[in-house]
Scaffold this motif. Structure first.
Motif, short mmCIF file in Angstrom:
data_model
loop_
_atom_site.label_atom_id
_atom_site.label_comp_id
_atom_site.label_asym_id
_atom_site.label_seq_id
_atom_site.Cartn_x
_atom_site.Cartn_y
_atom_site.Cartn_z
N ILE A 3 0.76 -0.96 -0.01
CA ILE A 3 -0.01 -0.21 0.07
C ILE A 3 0.78 0.99 0.12
O ILE A 3 1.27 1.42 0.54
CB ILE A 3 -0.71 -0.19 1.37
CG1 ILE A 3 -1.87 -1.08 1.36
CG2 ILE A 3 -1.65 1.24 1.46
CD1 ILE A 3 -2.78 -0.89 2.43
N VAL A 4 0.57 2.21 -0.83
CA VAL A 4 1.57 3.87 -1.05
C VAL A 4 0.82 4.89 -0.52
O VAL A 4 -0.51 4.35 -1.10
CB VAL A 4 1.96 3.76 -2.33
CG1 VAL A 4 2.98 4.93 -2.42
CG2 VAL A 4 3.22 2.98 -3.07
N ILE A 31 6.53 -2.83 -10.33
CA ILE A 31 4.58 -1.56 -9.67
C ILE A 31 3.88 -1.67 -9.91
O ILE A 31 3.77 -2.47 -11.59
CB ILE A 31 5.26 0.17 -10.17
CG1 ILE A 31 6.63 0.91 -9.01
CG2 ILE A 31 3.66 0.54 -9.19
CD1 ILE A 31 6.81 1.78 -9.63
N ARG A 32 3.14 -2.15 -8.99
CA ARG A 32 1.76 -3.56 -9.72
C ARG A 32 0.90 -2.08 -10.16
O ARG A 32 0.99 -1.07 -9.61
CB ARG A 32 1.51 -3.95 -8.51
CG ARG A 32 1.82 -4.73 -7.79
CD ARG A 32 0.80 -5.48 -7.04
NE ARG A 32 0.03 -4.72 -6.03
CZ ARG A 32 0.37 -4.39 -5.01
NH1 ARG A 32 1.66 -4.71 -4.20
NH2 ARG A 32 -0.66 -3.67 -4.36
N GLN A 37 -1.32 3.77 -9.75
CA GLN A 37 -2.04 4.86 -10.08
C GLN A 37 -2.11 5.76 -8.75
O GLN A 37 -2.66 6.96 -8.69
CB GLN A 37 -3.33 3.67 -10.19
CG GLN A 37 -4.46 4.87 -10.66
CD GLN A 37 -6.12 3.94 -11.24
OE1 GLN A 37 -6.03 3.04 -10.87
NE2 GLN A 37 -6.74 4.79 -11.50
N THR A 38 -2.25 5.13 -7.95
CA THR A 38 -1.80 5.13 -6.54
C THR A 38 -1.31 6.11 -6.29
O THR A 38 -1.28 8.04 -5.88
CB THR A 38 -2.17 4.78 -5.33
OG1 THR A 38 -3.14 3.65 -5.72
CG2 THR A 38 -1.89 5.73 -3.88
N GLN A 41 -2.00 9.28 -8.49
CA GLN A 41 -3.14 10.59 -7.85
C GLN A 41 -2.11 11.61 -6.81
O GLN A 41 -3.25 12.16 -6.75
CB GLN A 41 -4.09 9.61 -7.78
CG GLN A 41 -4.64 8.67 -8.00
CD GLN A 41 -6.19 8.10 -7.45
OE1 GLN A 41 -5.65 7.55 -6.34
NE2 GLN A 41 -6.84 7.41 -9.08
N LEU A 42 -1.72 10.78 -6.17
CA LEU A 42 -1.39 11.78 -5.41
C LEU A 42 0.05 12.34 -5.77
O LEU A 42 0.65 13.48 -4.84
CB LEU A 42 -0.07 10.54 -4.02
CG LEU A 42 -1.13 9.82 -3.79
CD1 LEU A 42 -0.33 8.70 -2.76
CD2 LEU A 42 -1.82 10.79 -2.07
N GLY A 43 -0.01 12.98 -7.32
CA GLY A 43 1.20 13.67 -7.42
C GLY A 43 2.04 13.56 -7.68
O GLY A 43 3.45 13.98 -8.11
#
Length: 70
Positions: A3-4, A31-32, A37-38, A41-43
């Motif tokens: 989890i990131v 990287i999965r 994607q996360t 989304q975190l920039g």
């Protein structure tokens, strides 16, 4: 990393920046999709990083193969 979140992403990039100061070129491998994607989304900016989907591709980009490492 399963989890990131912002804290994990920040720590990863602090390590990458520290390695860069030492002259180490860092490559992210495997990287999965959901983690990538996360991170997007975190920039998180990947423009200064080399990202490969698996170890074989990473080694090939360095002109290495598993056979040459044995």
């Amino acid at each position: 990393v399963m989890i990131v979140d912002t804290m994990v992403a920040h720590q990863i990039f602090k390590i990458i920046e520290a390695l860069d100061l030492l002259g180490v070129k860092t490559m992210l491998i495997g990287i999965r999709p959901e983690v990538a994607q996360t991170m997007i989304q975190l920039g998180i900016n990947f423009s200064k990083l080399t990202v490969k989907s698996n170890l074989e591709q990473a080694l090939l980009s360095l002109n290495l193969t598993i056979d040459t490492l044995e």
